[in-house]
Design an enzyme around this catalytic site. Sequence first.
Site, mmCIF file in Angstrom:
data_model
loop_
_atom_site.group_PDB
_atom_site.id
_atom_site.type_symbol
_atom_site.label_atom_id
_atom_site.label_comp_id
_atom_site.label_asym_id
_atom_site.label_seq_id
_atom_site.Cartn_x
_atom_site.Cartn_y
_atom_site.Cartn_z
ATOM 1 N N ASP A 92 0.840 -1.205 0.000
ATOM 2 C CA ASP A 92 0.000 0.000 0.000
ATOM 3 C C ASP A 92 0.878 1.260 0.000
ATOM 4 O OD1 ASP A 92 0.844 -0.227 2.589
ATOM 5 O OD2 ASP A 92 -1.135 -0.026 3.514
ATOM 6 N N ASP A 123 -1.095 -6.118 -0.113
ATOM 7 C CA ASP A 123 -1.422 -5.497 1.172
ATOM 8 C C ASP A 123 -2.915 -5.290 1.322
ATOM 9 O OD1 ASP A 123 0.514 -4.925 3.060
ATOM 10 O OD2 ASP A 123 1.328 -3.247 1.909
ATOM 11 N N LYS A 165 -1.320 -9.519 2.819
ATOM 12 C CA LYS A 165 -0.509 -9.125 3.992
ATOM 13 C C LYS A 165 -1.355 -8.225 4.889
ATOM 14 C CE LYS A 165 3.256 -6.222 3.649
ATOM 15 N NZ LYS A 165 2.870 -5.059 4.495
ATOM 16 N N GLU A 195 -1.179 -5.877 8.537
ATOM 17 C CA GLU A 195 -0.325 -5.270 9.554
ATOM 18 C C GLU A 195 -0.852 -5.593 10.958
ATOM 19 O OE1 GLU A 195 0.283 -1.074 8.995
ATOM 20 O OE2 GLU A 195 1.127 -1.346 6.986
ATOM 21 N N GLU A 241 9.523 -4.589 10.215
ATOM 22 C CA GLU A 241 9.910 -3.270 9.676
ATOM 23 C C GLU A 241 10.487 -2.374 10.767
ATOM 24 O OE1 GLU A 241 7.061 -1.339 7.131
ATOM 25 O OE2 GLU A 241 8.262 0.500 7.025
#
Length: 315
Positions: free
Chosen positions: A46, A85, A115, A117, A184
Amino acid sequence: MTKKITITDIQSMRDSGSPIAMVTAYDYPSACLASEAGIPVILVGDTLGMVVLGYESTIPVTVDDMIHHAKAVVRGANRSHVVVDMPFGSYQSGWQDALRNATKILQESGCDSVKIEGGSRSAKTIKHLVEAGIPVMGHIGLTPQSVKQLGGFKVQGKTPRDAVHLIADAKDIVSAGAYAIVLELIPAALSQMITQRIAVPTIGIGAGPFCGGQVQVLHDILGLYRKFEPKHAKKFHEVGEDILRALLEYRNQVENRIFPSAKESFYMDDHALDLIRSQLPVLDDSLSSAARILAEQDYQLIAKASEHEKTVVDS
Ligand code: KIV
């Protein structure tokens, strides 16, 4: 038919100690190039909100934006596994919404996995998606969709308390069924601890050299996004500079009538050309009388219309 790289292949790479190279792509040409370079995993991140659409963050990106770009990437990806994402707002409100949106992304884009988060807070959602047969990659540490809550793009897990939380996050989403986790912006020593404690590949971005693989934003490593240069991104080429130089030269050649030259032009048969030239005076004449007739017809139509309008207003 070319065999696609699956999540089983990705796990085998991790088990055999082969580092996994992953890069973002947002369109057909970049996906073709990444695939030709043998990159096993392509992420339609994204981050496209920032590096392609020009937003300040990833927050405005929608499910439809992701699908639009993912479709193009899937068409160019050939063997590479394509992970997409799930954007902000598409999974946070509960696993039912997440399942609906992940299904839509998978069905409409043709990608291979999604994916999501978030650590422990996303575990329940990941579990439901995996149970429904959707492969999920996790993402912890600096999670850009929560950047407002995290107070900016800062390195995460630097205190013992935060580090322990991140280890727990990683374990929770692996228990929920995530097939890999992006780490990350966390210290290298912490990402090593996480990598050693979980049985699925870790993919680092700004997380040091000890992860099972690395992911980078294509525009960062090619020098295509000149607004911001993250410390963790090595520039492998200054493509932006090359493009700028080429565009300046193009403009110069157009403005100075250097381009197009004979090489880039198309030509007619001499005989056909002579024939047309010899007919031009007659043609010009008939064209102008045709134009006169058309103009006369236009005039009559306009006059008729205004006459009609006048009658309507007067009555
Ligand atoms: O959106 C993205 O590009 C990402 C990478 C930063 C891992 O999530």
